[in-house]
Structure formats: structure tokens, C-alpha cells
Design a protein around this motif. Structure first.
Motif, short mmCIF file in Angstrom:
data_model
loop_
_atom_site.label_atom_id
_atom_site.label_comp_id
_atom_site.label_asym_id
_atom_site.label_seq_id
_atom_site.Cartn_x
_atom_site.Cartn_y
_atom_site.Cartn_z
N ARG A 87 23.68 90.80 -7.84
CA ARG A 87 21.97 90.61 -7.61
C ARG A 87 21.41 92.04 -7.25
O ARG A 87 20.44 92.31 -7.46
CB ARG A 87 22.21 89.72 -6.09
CG ARG A 87 22.40 88.35 -6.35
CD ARG A 87 22.08 87.64 -4.91
NE ARG A 87 22.86 88.11 -3.93
CZ ARG A 87 23.95 87.26 -3.52
NH1 ARG A 87 24.27 86.18 -4.01
NH2 ARG A 87 24.64 87.50 -2.56
N ARG A 88 22.25 93.01 -6.77
CA ARG A 88 21.54 94.44 -6.20
C ARG A 88 21.42 95.04 -7.63
O ARG A 88 20.40 95.72 -8.04
CB ARG A 88 22.54 95.23 -5.56
CG ARG A 88 22.17 96.41 -4.91
CD ARG A 88 23.25 97.33 -4.42
NE ARG A 88 24.14 97.58 -5.23
CZ ARG A 88 25.38 97.75 -5.20
NH1 ARG A 88 25.73 97.68 -3.88
NH2 ARG A 88 26.30 97.96 -6.13
N ASP A 89 22.25 94.90 -8.65
CA ASP A 89 22.46 95.97 -9.92
C ASP A 89 21.73 95.38 -10.92
O ASP A 89 21.10 96.20 -11.74
CB ASP A 89 23.65 96.51 -10.13
CG ASP A 89 24.27 97.18 -9.00
OD1 ASP A 89 23.56 97.92 -8.09
OD2 ASP A 89 25.77 97.21 -9.02
N LYS A 90 21.77 94.01 -11.05
CA LYS A 90 21.26 93.48 -12.37
C LYS A 90 20.15 92.55 -12.55
O LYS A 90 19.60 92.45 -13.40
CB LYS A 90 22.38 92.64 -12.87
CG LYS A 90 23.83 92.95 -12.87
CD LYS A 90 23.97 94.07 -14.10
CE LYS A 90 25.24 94.84 -14.42
NZ LYS A 90 25.34 95.83 -15.51
N VAL A 91 19.68 92.08 -11.30
CA VAL A 91 18.47 91.34 -11.17
C VAL A 91 17.37 91.83 -9.99
O VAL A 91 17.41 92.26 -9.00
CB VAL A 91 18.95 89.84 -10.23
CG1 VAL A 91 17.97 88.98 -10.18
CG2 VAL A 91 20.24 89.26 -10.90
N GLY A 92 16.14 91.51 -10.84
CA GLY A 92 15.08 91.98 -9.98
C GLY A 92 14.26 90.74 -10.07
O GLY A 92 14.18 89.87 -10.88
N LEU A 93 13.88 90.26 -8.73
CA LEU A 93 13.10 88.86 -8.54
C LEU A 93 11.64 89.13 -8.03
O LEU A 93 11.52 90.10 -7.29
CB LEU A 93 13.83 88.21 -7.37
CG LEU A 93 15.19 87.54 -7.49
CD1 LEU A 93 15.89 87.07 -6.50
CD2 LEU A 93 14.94 86.38 -8.49
N VAL A 94 10.87 88.43 -8.77
CA VAL A 94 9.43 88.41 -8.35
C VAL A 94 9.02 87.01 -8.04
O VAL A 94 9.46 86.03 -8.86
CB VAL A 94 8.63 88.86 -9.50
CG1 VAL A 94 7.28 88.99 -9.07
CG2 VAL A 94 9.00 90.20 -9.93
N TYR A 95 8.59 86.74 -6.78
CA TYR A 95 7.82 85.30 -6.60
C TYR A 95 6.63 85.12 -6.38
O TYR A 95 5.88 86.03 -6.46
CB TYR A 95 8.65 85.22 -5.17
CG TYR A 95 10.15 84.99 -4.97
CD1 TYR A 95 10.68 83.66 -5.36
CD2 TYR A 95 10.81 85.89 -4.50
CE1 TYR A 95 12.06 83.43 -5.28
CE2 TYR A 95 12.34 85.81 -4.58
CZ TYR A 95 12.74 84.58 -4.91
OH TYR A 95 14.10 84.69 -4.78
N GLN A 96 6.26 84.07 -6.25
CA GLN A 96 4.79 83.55 -5.94
C GLN A 96 4.12 84.48 -4.89
O GLN A 96 2.95 84.71 -4.76
CB GLN A 96 4.43 82.26 -5.88
CG GLN A 96 3.21 81.76 -5.81
CD GLN A 96 2.88 80.01 -5.89
OE1 GLN A 96 3.77 79.52 -6.82
NE2 GLN A 96 1.93 79.81 -5.48
N SER A 97 5.20 84.57 -3.86
CA SER A 97 4.52 84.78 -2.52
C SER A 97 4.69 86.50 -2.29
O SER A 97 5.02 86.80 -1.03
CB SER A 97 5.00 84.13 -1.42
OG SER A 97 6.52 84.07 -1.61
N TYR A 98 5.03 87.05 -3.19
CA TYR A 98 5.15 88.57 -3.22
C TYR A 98 6.56 89.08 -2.47
O TYR A 98 7.26 89.91 -2.84
CB TYR A 98 3.84 89.39 -2.65
CG TYR A 98 2.82 88.74 -2.97
CD1 TYR A 98 2.26 88.36 -4.25
CD2 TYR A 98 1.73 88.40 -1.99
CE1 TYR A 98 1.07 87.78 -4.46
CE2 TYR A 98 0.31 87.59 -2.39
CZ TYR A 98 0.23 87.55 -3.69
OH TYR A 98 -1.02 86.93 -4.01
N ASN A 99 6.84 88.21 -1.33
CA ASN A 99 8.20 88.70 -0.65
C ASN A 99 8.17 90.20 -0.40
O ASN A 99 9.56 90.86 -0.69
CB ASN A 99 9.11 88.26 -1.57
CG ASN A 99 9.56 86.99 -1.25
OD1 ASN A 99 8.76 86.07 -0.89
ND2 ASN A 99 11.07 86.70 -1.01
N LEU A 100 7.22 90.74 0.21
CA LEU A 100 7.57 92.24 0.68
C LEU A 100 7.64 92.11 2.22
O LEU A 100 7.57 91.27 2.83
CB LEU A 100 6.10 92.97 0.46
CG LEU A 100 5.68 93.13 -1.04
CD1 LEU A 100 4.22 93.63 -1.25
CD2 LEU A 100 6.72 93.95 -1.93
N ALA A 101 8.38 93.29 2.55
CA ALA A 101 8.76 93.26 4.02
C ALA A 101 7.64 93.82 4.78
O ALA A 101 7.10 94.98 4.35
CB ALA A 101 9.90 94.40 4.20
#
Ligand SMILES: Nc1ncnc2c1ncn2[C@@H]1O[C@H](COP(=O)(O)OP(=O)(O)OP(=O)(O)O)[C@@H](O)[C@H]1O
Ligand SMILES: [Mg+2]
Length: 228
Positions: A87-101
């Protein structure tokens, strides 16, 4: 070899059933493959299993049966440590709700996945600068996300997703909260970034505009999936 000839994701007889009071067959045993650098939009009506499919490919949900081969390795068989690395090295996720800290600045949000990946400070600095320049978010670097518009926050979320140079970007309705103009900016940026880094892009979207920025569509239906 053409940069898009190599298959990197191979979905084989993928089945997912949510168990509970009611059993829901969210993914009915589907097959398709995706090539390196390919840009694909995934369509299908509400409840058909699009988010479930992305979560399985992202390694956050273990499917009931079937294989997900990524670069030839079946991630369904991974243990927790292998999944965390994947998950850390291979995947980038983008959601509808931005999901920023919300408590981190834009800069800290972008740096965060690279810090977790223990990249050297100079690499983090250089990559952050490159991303903010390409995504035109320099002005907001030291702001908290809540001070940015939806379109601006989504650009930051794309930078976060790209930070560790993932193999694949999985975007679930990334423009669901945006107007047409900002939606097109987001598609354009995702597409450009995919071309630049040869990153595979899977976008779930109801918006027909998405097809203008992708190579092909996969349509999910109740009668198994149709990989076009
Ligand atoms: N955690 C869960 N527990 C039980 N059932 C679930 C769960 N998540 C999703 N489902 C069910 O699985 C099916 C697929 O859901 P999913 O969220 O993958 O659909 P979707 O195609 O992304 O829909 P939408 O376009 O509305 O986002 C639906 O029938 C849904 O009700
Ligand atoms: Mg969904």
C-alpha cells in the motif's frame, strides 16, 4: 517494447461477498487485466461494486476468492507486513472527499507518505517541490487544507497520492464534489501525471467527461463484468 504493452494488474475470478444479516455479492467473479501506464475509467451503476473493487486492488479489503496479480505477485496471499509495504510503495489513492490530514499543512500532507517511506530529506524536498510546481499549488503550501477550495484540495490529494511514485493510482469518484471546470482540471492532471510517470490510472467515475482523458472503459454489470 511499447510502454503500454506490459500487463501489470491481472484480476482473475475475483469474487467478493459481504457477509452479515444480508449477504451481498459485491464482485461476482470478474476477470480483466490492465497494462503499465494504462488509463482506465471504471463505470457501472451505484452499488455494482466499483469501490469494493478499488479497495481490493488497493490491498485494504481481502476478497472472498480469486487472485489479484500485481507485477506477477498475488496480493491476496500477502501477509499484513507485505500488504503495508504494497500500500505504501505501489498504490496512490484519491477519494471524492480529498482525505487530507486537517491538522497538517499542504506541504506536510505531501511530505507525510514519503516520511513514512523513510525517503532521504533531500529527496522529499525535491519531490515536494516538483509536485507543487506541476500541480500549481505553491501558493497554499503553508495553509491547512480547510482554507483551500475543493478543487485545490483535490490537487493536493493528487500530489499526496503521487508522492511515493506509485505503480497505480486508484481514484474513486475524484470529481464527485467538483463543478465541471474543476473536474476537467482534475482529470487533466491525473492524466498528465500518469503520462509523465507512466503510472497506471484507474478512475471510478459516473462522469462521461472522464473518458476524454483515459484510454478505455471497463463497465461493471450484474452479469459478471465486461472488460472492454
Ligand atoms: N461494508 C459493507 N458491508 C456490507 N455490504 C457492503 C459494504 N460495502 C458495500 N456493500 C454493498 O456491496 C455492494 C457494492 O458496493 P460498492 O460500494 O462497491 O458499490 P459502488 O459501485 O462503489 O457504488 P456507488 O456508485 O454508489 O459508490 C452494494 O450492494 C453495497 O450495499
Ligand atoms: Mg463507490
Amino acid at each position: 517494447m511499447n510502454k503500454k504493452e506490459k500487463t501489470i494488474i491481472h484480476i482473475i475470478d475475483l469474487l467478493h461477498v459481504y457477509k452479515g444479516k444480508v449477504e451481498t455479492i459485491a464482485i461476482p467473479g470478474i476477470n480483466f487485466s490492465i497494462k503499465k501506464g494504462e488509463k482506465v475509467v471504471i463505470r457501472g451503476k451505484s452499488g455494482i461494486g466499483k469501490t469494493t473493487l478499488l479497495h481490493c486492488i488497493a490491498g485494504v479489503l481481502k476478497p472472498t476468492a480469486g487472485k489479484i496479480l500485481v507485477e506477477g505477485r498475488n496480493i491476496v496471499d500477502f501477509n499484513e507486513d507485505q500488504l503495508a509495504d504494497y500500500r505504501r510503495d505501489k498504490v496512490g489513492l484519491v477519494y471524492q472527499s480529498y482525505n487530507l490530514a486537517p491538522f497538517l499543512t499542504v506541504k506536510e500532507n505531501i511530505e507525510f507518505p514519503m516520511t513514512i517511506a523513510k525517503l532521504p530529506v533531500d529527496v522529499i524536498e525535491r519531490r515536494t517541490n516538483d509536485l507543487v510546481e506541476m500541480l500549481e499549488i505553491e501558493r497554499y503550501l503553508h495553509q491547512k487544507p480547510s482554507f483551500l477550495s475543493g478543487g485545490e484540495q483535490q490537487r493536493v490529494a493528487i500530489a499526496v497520492a503521487l508522492a511515493n511514485k506509485p505503480l497505480v493510482i486508484l481514484a474513486d469518484e475524484p470529481t464527485g464534489n467538483l463543478d465541471t471546470e474543476n473536474s476537467e482540471i482534475v482529470y487533466e492532471l491525473l492524466s498528465q501525471m500518469s503520462d509523465l510517470y507512466n503510472t497506471t490510472l484507474l478512475i471510478v467515475s459516473h462522469d462521461h467527461n472522464a473518458s476524454n482523458y483515459t484510454d478505455r472503459e471497463i463497465v461493471l454489470s450484474r452479469l459478471k463484468s465486461l472488460a472492454l
